[in-house]
Scaffold this motif. Sequence first.
Motif, mmCIF file in Angstrom:
data_model
loop_
_atom_site.group_PDB
_atom_site.id
_atom_site.type_symbol
_atom_site.label_atom_id
_atom_site.label_comp_id
_atom_site.label_asym_id
_atom_site.label_seq_id
_atom_site.Cartn_x
_atom_site.Cartn_y
_atom_site.Cartn_z
ATOM 1 N N PHE A 229 0.863 -1.179 0.000
ATOM 2 C CA PHE A 229 0.000 0.000 0.000
ATOM 3 C C PHE A 229 0.897 1.225 0.000
ATOM 4 C CE2 PHE A 229 -2.707 3.291 1.713
ATOM 5 C CZ PHE A 229 -3.994 2.973 1.295
ATOM 6 N N MET A 230 0.809 2.029 -1.056
ATOM 7 C CA MET A 230 1.645 3.219 -1.181
ATOM 8 C C MET A 230 0.775 4.471 -1.210
ATOM 9 S SD MET A 230 4.572 2.038 -3.929
ATOM 10 C CE MET A 230 5.823 3.109 -3.188
ATOM 11 N N ARG A 231 1.293 5.534 -0.623
ATOM 12 C CA ARG A 231 0.594 6.817 -0.646
ATOM 13 C C ARG A 231 1.280 7.734 -1.656
ATOM 14 N NH1 ARG A 231 -2.282 8.157 4.350
ATOM 15 N NH2 ARG A 231 -2.148 6.459 5.854
ATOM 16 N N TYR A 232 0.495 8.301 -2.518
ATOM 17 C CA TYR A 232 1.000 9.223 -3.531
ATOM 18 C C TYR A 232 1.809 10.349 -2.881
ATOM 19 C CZ TYR A 232 0.777 12.483 -7.525
ATOM 20 O OH TYR A 232 1.079 13.347 -8.554
ATOM 21 N N GLU A 233 1.281 10.881 -1.792
ATOM 22 C CA GLU A 233 1.918 12.006 -1.118
ATOM 23 C C GLU A 233 3.293 11.626 -0.550
ATOM 24 O OE1 GLU A 233 -2.395 12.578 -1.415
ATOM 25 O OE2 GLU A 233 -1.169 10.930 -0.626
ATOM 26 N N GLU A 234 3.434 10.380 -0.098
ATOM 27 C CA GLU A 234 4.721 9.935 0.440
ATOM 28 C C GLU A 234 5.745 9.731 -0.667
ATOM 29 O OE1 GLU A 234 3.222 7.694 4.533
ATOM 30 O OE2 GLU A 234 3.779 6.492 2.786
ATOM 31 N N ILE A 235 5.273 9.310 -1.844
ATOM 32 C CA ILE A 235 6.203 9.164 -2.983
ATOM 33 C C ILE A 235 6.722 10.541 -3.393
ATOM 34 C CG2 ILE A 235 6.531 8.234 -5.300
ATOM 35 C CD1 ILE A 235 4.123 6.431 -4.863
ATOM 36 N N ILE A 236 5.838 11.543 -3.357
ATOM 37 C CA ILE A 236 6.254 12.918 -3.656
ATOM 38 C C ILE A 236 7.266 13.416 -2.628
ATOM 39 C CG2 ILE A 236 5.458 15.321 -3.621
ATOM 40 C CD1 ILE A 236 4.514 14.211 -6.142
ATOM 41 N N GLU A 237 6.984 13.125 -1.348
ATOM 42 C CA GLU A 237 7.798 13.656 -0.249
ATOM 43 C C GLU A 237 9.128 12.939 -0.111
ATOM 44 O OE1 GLU A 237 7.433 14.265 4.607
ATOM 45 O OE2 GLU A 237 5.640 13.885 3.413
ATOM 46 N N GLU A 238 9.124 11.607 -0.260
ATOM 47 C CA GLU A 238 10.343 10.816 -0.097
ATOM 48 C C GLU A 238 10.512 9.854 -1.276
ATOM 49 O OE1 GLU A 238 10.763 10.139 4.645
ATOM 50 O OE2 GLU A 238 9.224 8.941 3.644
ATOM 51 N N PRO A 239 10.745 10.354 -2.461
ATOM 52 C CA PRO A 239 10.787 9.487 -3.639
ATOM 53 C C PRO A 239 11.840 8.388 -3.557
ATOM 54 C CG PRO A 239 11.628 11.691 -4.149
ATOM 55 C CD PRO A 239 10.992 11.771 -2.809
ATOM 56 N N ARG A 240 13.009 8.731 -3.036
ATOM 57 C CA ARG A 240 14.085 7.738 -2.979
ATOM 58 C C ARG A 240 13.745 6.608 -2.014
ATOM 59 N NH1 ARG A 240 19.327 6.370 -1.542
ATOM 60 N NH2 ARG A 240 20.737 6.258 -3.337
ATOM 61 N N VAL A 241 13.220 6.972 -0.866
ATOM 62 C CA VAL A 241 12.841 5.967 0.137
ATOM 63 C C VAL A 241 11.743 5.061 -0.419
ATOM 64 C CG1 VAL A 241 11.737 5.632 2.385
ATOM 65 C CG2 VAL A 241 13.500 7.391 2.102
ATOM 66 N N GLN A 242 10.759 5.660 -1.071
ATOM 67 C CA GLN A 242 9.601 4.888 -1.539
ATOM 68 C C GLN A 242 9.933 3.997 -2.732
ATOM 69 O OE1 GLN A 242 6.774 4.621 0.131
ATOM 70 N NE2 GLN A 242 7.646 5.991 1.662
ATOM 71 N N ILE A 243 10.810 4.448 -3.621
ATOM 72 C CA ILE A 243 11.157 3.605 -4.769
ATOM 73 C C ILE A 243 12.012 2.418 -4.322
ATOM 74 C CG2 ILE A 243 13.270 4.776 -5.502
ATOM 75 C CD1 ILE A 243 12.399 4.404 -8.376
ATOM 76 N N LYS A 244 12.824 2.606 -3.299
ATOM 77 C CA LYS A 244 13.596 1.492 -2.757
ATOM 78 C C LYS A 244 12.668 0.498 -2.063
ATOM 79 C CE LYS A 244 17.460 2.260 -0.645
ATOM 80 N NZ LYS A 244 18.447 2.830 0.321
ATOM 81 N N ARG A 245 11.675 1.026 -1.356
ATOM 82 C CA ARG A 245 10.661 0.171 -0.715
ATOM 83 C C ARG A 245 9.911 -0.645 -1.769
ATOM 84 N NH1 ARG A 245 5.163 2.376 1.065
ATOM 85 N NH2 ARG A 245 4.220 0.678 2.251
ATOM 86 N N LEU A 246 9.584 0.007 -2.877
ATOM 87 C CA LEU A 246 8.886 -0.654 -3.979
ATOM 88 C C LEU A 246 9.742 -1.773 -4.565
ATOM 89 C CD1 LEU A 246 6.480 -0.639 -6.015
ATOM 90 C CD2 LEU A 246 7.772 1.049 -7.338
ATOM 91 N N ALA A 247 11.015 -1.503 -4.808
ATOM 92 C CA ALA A 247 11.910 -2.496 -5.390
ATOM 93 C C ALA A 247 12.085 -3.706 -4.469
ATOM 94 C CB ALA A 247 13.269 -1.856 -5.690
ATOM 95 N N GLU A 248 12.193 -3.451 -3.183
ATOM 96 C CA GLU A 248 12.332 -4.552 -2.225
ATOM 97 C C GLU A 248 11.083 -5.424 -2.208
ATOM 98 O OE1 GLU A 248 13.319 -2.743 1.484
ATOM 99 O OE2 GLU A 248 15.281 -2.025 0.770
ATOM 100 N N PHE A 249 9.920 -4.791 -2.242
ATOM 101 C CA PHE A 249 8.675 -5.547 -2.249
ATOM 102 C C PHE A 249 8.569 -6.435 -3.488
ATOM 103 C CE2 PHE A 249 4.253 -5.756 -3.810
ATOM 104 C CZ PHE A 249 3.683 -6.492 -2.793
ATOM 105 N N LEU A 250 9.061 -5.945 -4.613
ATOM 106 C CA LEU A 250 8.967 -6.687 -5.880
ATOM 107 C C LEU A 250 10.131 -7.669 -6.062
ATOM 108 C CD1 LEU A 250 7.805 -3.756 -8.193
ATOM 109 C CD2 LEU A 250 6.402 -5.602 -7.237
ATOM 110 N N ASN A 251 10.888 -7.863 -4.995
ATOM 111 C CA ASN A 251 11.991 -8.826 -4.988
ATOM 112 C C ASN A 251 13.083 -8.487 -5.993
ATOM 113 O OD1 ASN A 251 10.706 -10.409 -2.995
ATOM 114 N ND2 ASN A 251 9.503 -11.480 -4.557
ATOM 115 N N CYS A 252 13.287 -7.199 -6.241
ATOM 116 C CA CYS A 252 14.395 -6.772 -7.094
ATOM 117 C C CYS A 252 15.045 -5.530 -6.477
ATOM 118 C CB CYS A 252 13.929 -6.503 -8.524
ATOM 119 S SG CYS A 252 12.556 -5.329 -8.689
ATOM 120 N N PRO A 253 15.539 -5.662 -5.237
ATOM 121 C CA PRO A 253 16.101 -4.502 -4.538
ATOM 122 C C PRO A 253 17.319 -3.934 -5.253
ATOM 123 C CG PRO A 253 16.687 -6.532 -3.415
ATOM 124 C CD PRO A 253 15.692 -6.906 -4.464
#
Length: 333
Positions: A229-253
């Motif tokens: 579950f991702m929040r649009y506002e958090e991706i705007i605020e912390e893009p680097r943190v959120q994209i790394k979180r996304l990659a880890e979830f998708l098993n391609c950190p």
Amino acid sequence: MEVSQEPQLPNYMKDDHVSQETENLIASLPSEKDFMGYGLYNYKGCWYYPNTLQAVLDVQKHFKPRDTDIILASLPKGGTTWLKSLVFSVVHREKYQENQQIHPLLSQNPHDLVPFLELELYANSQTPDLTKFPSPMIFSTHMHLQALREATTKASSPCKIVYVCRGIKDTFVSGWHYRNMLHRSKMGQATFELMFDAYCRGVLLYGPYWEHVLSYWNGSLEDKENFLFMRYEEIIEEPRVQIKRLAEFLNCPFTEEEEENGSVEEILKLCSLRNLSNLEVNKKGTTRIGIDTQVFFRKGEVGDWKNHLTPHMAKTFDEIVEHRLRGSGLIFQ
């Protein structure tokens, strides 16, 4: 059927691809007019236009995801285009590391790279050929989780589902501008207020808003391994943190080497609204579902609602969402 067949009306709003069985079903459903006067029908708690309902039923009946598939879910105008760009770039990044100039996002709209299940694939066929897509295949949907689960539970093992959620006020305003561009018209204040009233009552495509958001929020609490579950506002605020979180979830950190080489920043720059909106492919032409590519790009800002909603409207939205989400643990600031 009550839906007009105007030339500028997108296929998902029409009623020309409905089986007799679904016509009979629609005749038995609660119905309302949307804010422009087109018929919406309530099926199992969600509102649909006729063609959209037909496609949803076909997805439920025929789609069987592979465990390697990824499904991106959202409400319309909730951050869908950005999420598609980010996930596609993260998952397929190795293919284009040596030569970013051939990256598909430079020549194709994100919606053509990540097809909609019900708005594209199953809108044209009950049995689309999914074998032509590479693995891992990335699909997208606006379906409520309960509607989607009727398809995904047929799989032998679960696939990954990423949901992006955007605050109702900015989702509403973005949706308003989208409909203006979609119908190539300038709708006035009276129509704006009609759309606001429809949102407050939950009568919108795939709505109510709060039911949609809650379905995926609860899904993410129940199964953290397969739901993000991702929040649009958090991706705007912390893009680097959120994209790394996304990659880890998708098993391609991202590896340490990738981070040192600036791979994270490259993807964020490539997928930025400024970059995507300035690409020629997103300035002219249409997507495969027949919608002008430029319709999908506007401001993408957090808080743009302040330029459009009255204080009373904003307070009404806040009170409705707070009431509807009370006790869920999901809070909007």
